[in-house]
Motif scaffolding. Structure first.
Motif, PDB file in Angstrom:
ATOM      1  N   UNK A   1      38.549  15.144   8.816  1.00 36.36           N
ATOM      2  CA  UNK A   1      37.020  14.849   8.860  1.00 36.36           C
ATOM      3  C   UNK A   1      36.622  15.571   6.965  1.00 36.36           C
ATOM      4  N   UNK A   2      38.031  16.095   6.436  1.00 34.64           N
ATOM      5  CA  UNK A   2      37.609  16.150   5.143  1.00 34.64           C
ATOM      6  C   UNK A   2      37.381  14.771   4.580  1.00 34.64           C
ATOM      7  N   UNK A   3      38.610  13.697   5.273  1.00 32.85           N
ATOM      8  CA  UNK A   3      39.014  12.523   4.468  1.00 32.85           C
ATOM      9  C   UNK A   3      37.210  11.819   4.268  1.00 32.85           C
ATOM     10  N   UNK A   4      36.559  11.743   5.567  1.00 31.42           N
ATOM     11  CA  UNK A   4      35.355  10.933   5.644  1.00 31.42           C
ATOM     12  C   UNK A   4      34.682  11.301   5.766  1.00 31.42           C
ATOM     13  N   UNK A   5      33.557  10.989   4.305  1.00 30.39           N
ATOM     14  CA  UNK A   5      32.928  11.751   4.016  1.00 30.39           C
ATOM     15  C   UNK A   5      31.692  11.870   5.321  1.00 30.39           C
ATOM     16  N   UNK A   6      30.830  12.332   5.714  1.00 26.32           N
ATOM     17  CA  UNK A   6      29.782  12.769   6.959  1.00 26.32           C
ATOM     18  C   UNK A   6      28.414  11.202   6.359  1.00 26.32           C
TER      19      UNK A   6
ATOM     20  N   UNK B   1      29.989   8.686   8.490  1.00 20.50           N
ATOM     21  CA  UNK B   1      30.583   8.247   9.953  1.00 20.50           C
ATOM     22  C   UNK B   1      29.134   8.214  10.058  1.00 20.50           C
ATOM     23  N   UNK B   2      27.861   8.683   9.554  1.00 25.82           N
ATOM     24  CA  UNK B   2      26.695   8.265   9.796  1.00 25.82           C
ATOM     25  C   UNK B   2      26.744   6.984   9.812  1.00 25.82           C
TER      26      UNK B   2
ATOM     27  N   UNK C   1      28.858  10.781  19.494  1.00 24.00           N
ATOM     28  CA  UNK C   1      28.816  12.001  19.701  1.00 24.00           C
ATOM     29  C   UNK C   1      30.754  11.055  19.309  1.00 24.00           C
ATOM     30  N   UNK C   2      31.067  10.071  19.801  1.00 26.44           N
ATOM     31  CA  UNK C   2      32.249   8.954  20.000  1.00 26.44           C
ATOM     32  C   UNK C   2      33.085   8.766  18.396  1.00 26.44           C
ATOM     33  N   UNK C   3      32.289   9.042  17.348  1.00 21.79           N
ATOM     34  CA  UNK C   3      32.122   9.010  16.177  1.00 21.79           C
ATOM     35  C   UNK C   3      33.031   9.588  15.372  1.00 21.79           C
ATOM     36  N   UNK C   4      32.356  11.390  16.104  1.00 23.36           N
ATOM     37  CA  UNK C   4      32.716  12.327  15.857  1.00 23.36           C
ATOM     38  C   UNK C   4      33.803  12.929  16.198  1.00 23.36           C
ATOM     39  N   UNK C   5      34.657  12.360  18.278  1.00 17.04           N
ATOM     40  CA  UNK C   5      35.508  12.612  18.110  1.00 17.04           C
ATOM     41  C   UNK C   5      36.653  11.992  17.710  1.00 17.04           C
TER      42      UNK C   5
END
Length: 450
Positions: A388-393, A396-397, A413-417
């Motif tokens: 999670x830390x390696x990929x900026x929010x 993800x959006x 939801x799929x992207x975050x998982x």
């Protein structure tokens, strides 16, 4: 429909009143979500269709037709049919809410296990035909009967799915006006004309032929060659492919070949007539005997997230499949995915694959190839916090926006998982692409994702 679909980051996701808990399956046409009905407190399956296919098929007119046929399917109630509970539309996206069945498909059963006995074949066909008889009496033609649409339940039952809406959801690239899977289509269906229940009788004849002979009546050569062969109708009796024809082989061949007649008038007039003919040619069918045969086998406490299947990129998995297919034929793909789904690390996966190879030299060569392919996956997956830390929010959006047209409202939801298990942004992109079944859509997503 007044309820709005609510997708709240970090909170519950809804389609109408139904809570979305995950993805059950994905195909070229759409996505099936795992859902929950809050009124009756029961699990449901929610099926939808990719938006770009809806637009290509006619937009609003298509949606109106989908609603009519979905409601007709919902009125067909039978133990051998997957029940349709509800129909919703959010914007221009339709959703079909169905019974969630703990099952495997006949397609998976044929690929993963030894040949069926004649008694098992009879038990399956009898229930398939009972389901067809019900929908035919309701004025519905299935149009896409095939092993993938025959569900084998844990209790030994058989349930048909996708009946009635096949004309809307099975928009294969088989030609304008044609709906269905070519290998199971009746000649009149191939021509894109109107069909009646006898087209389903034909498809059941193909299914029966495949179950008995271990192969389809017509094979190879592409769609045009298949169409020509089907119209000609020259096919060998199914029991002629068996080393030892069973007792009553002539009656069995006669029943199946009659169902496969080119002219609909020469086929059985309905599903009940075909069922009666098969009953006179096959051993007695005992549905209870199917319970142990078809119950899905799963290792407790192990899901795809903790296995190599969940960790390998789509590219690496495809390369492993290609290696096995080159050595073992089409079964190689199934063996590769089964090994990946049951292995916690690369060594376990390699051992599972090698157990299927008999020649020592071939096994050693395969081991070396797989070690090279799986080198990147040999190490444990990144922890959720590190990933999670390696990929900026914002990344993800962005990926969720690109994915949404292909999988619907559960994209974020799929992207975050998947981000929680991805070691890098590139690995996340590949994992998301693997969730898009259509090759053209997948390539477009990878190109846009960069």
């Amino acid at each position: 429909m007044t309820d709005a679909t609510v997708i709240v980051p970090g909170g519950r996701r809804f389609i109408g009143k139904y809570r979305v808990d995950g993805v059950l399956g994905e195909g070229a046409m759409g996505v099936v979500y795992e859902g929950h009905d809050p009124d009756i407190e029961r699990p449901v399956a929610i099926k939808t269709v990719h938006p770009h296919l809806i637009e290509a098929a006619g937009g609003q007119e298509w949606l109106a037709r989908f609603a009519r046929e979905a409601r007709a399917a919902g009125r067909a109630l039978h133990p051998n049919l997957v029940t349709v509970f509800d129909f919703l539309q959010e914007g221009r996206i339709p959703y079909l809410v169905m019974e969630k069945v703990r099952s495997t498909t006949l397609e998976d059963r044929l690929a993963a296990r030894p040949p069926l006995t004649l008694a098992e074949i009879h038990a399956i066909l009898r229930q398939v035909l009972a389901g067809l008889d019900c929908i035919h009496r309701a004025g519905i033609v299935h149009r896409d009967l095939k092993p993938a649409n025959v569900m084998l339940t844990e209790g030994g039952g058989v349930k048909l799915t996708d009946f009635g809406i096949a004309r809307l959801t099975a928009m294969d690239a088989t030609g304008a006006g044609m709906v269905g899977t070519p290998s199971y289509m009746a000649p009149e269906q191939f021509a894109g004309g109107d069909v009646d229940p006898r087209a389903d009788v034909y498809a059941c004849g193909v299914l029966a032929y495949e179950l008995v002979a271990g192969r389809k009546p017509y094979q190879g050569g592409g769609v045009e060659a298949l169409f020509a062969a089907v119209r000609k109708g020259d096919v060998a009796p199914p029991t002629s492919w068996l080393e030892t024809p069973p007792e009553g082989a002539e009656a069995l061949d006669r029943a199946i070949l009659k169902a496969l007649s080119v002219d609909p008038d020469d086929r059985f007039p309905d599903a009940a007539a075909l069922a009666e003919a098969l009953a006179g040619a096959l051993p007695a069918a005992d549905r209870a005997g199917l319970s142990d045969t078809f119950a899905p086998r799963r290792r407790p406490g192990r899901g795809p997230e903790g296995t190599m299947l969940g960790r390998l990129s789509s590219h690496t998995m495809l390369e492993v499949e290609r290696q096995l297919v080159a050595r073992m034929g089409p079964m190689g793909r199934i063996i590769a995915r089964r090994a990946a789904a049951g292995a916690a690390d690369a060594e376990q996966m390699i051992a599972a694959v090698l157990s299927e190879l008999s020649a020592a030299g071939e096994a050693q060569s395969m081991r070396e190839s797989m070690l090279r392919l799986l080198a990147d996956a040999a190490a444990p997956p990144a922890t959720p916090a590190a990933a999670a830390a390696a990929i900026p929010p914002e990344e993800l959006a962005r990926l969720a926006d690109l994915l949404r047209p292909h999988v619907g409202p559960i994209a974020l939801v799929m992207v975050r998982r998947k981000a929680a298990r991805a070691a890098s942004s590139r690995a996340l992109t590949e994992a998301l692409a693997d969730a898009i079944p259509d090759a053209t859509d997948r390539a477009r997503f990878l190109r846009d994702a960069g």
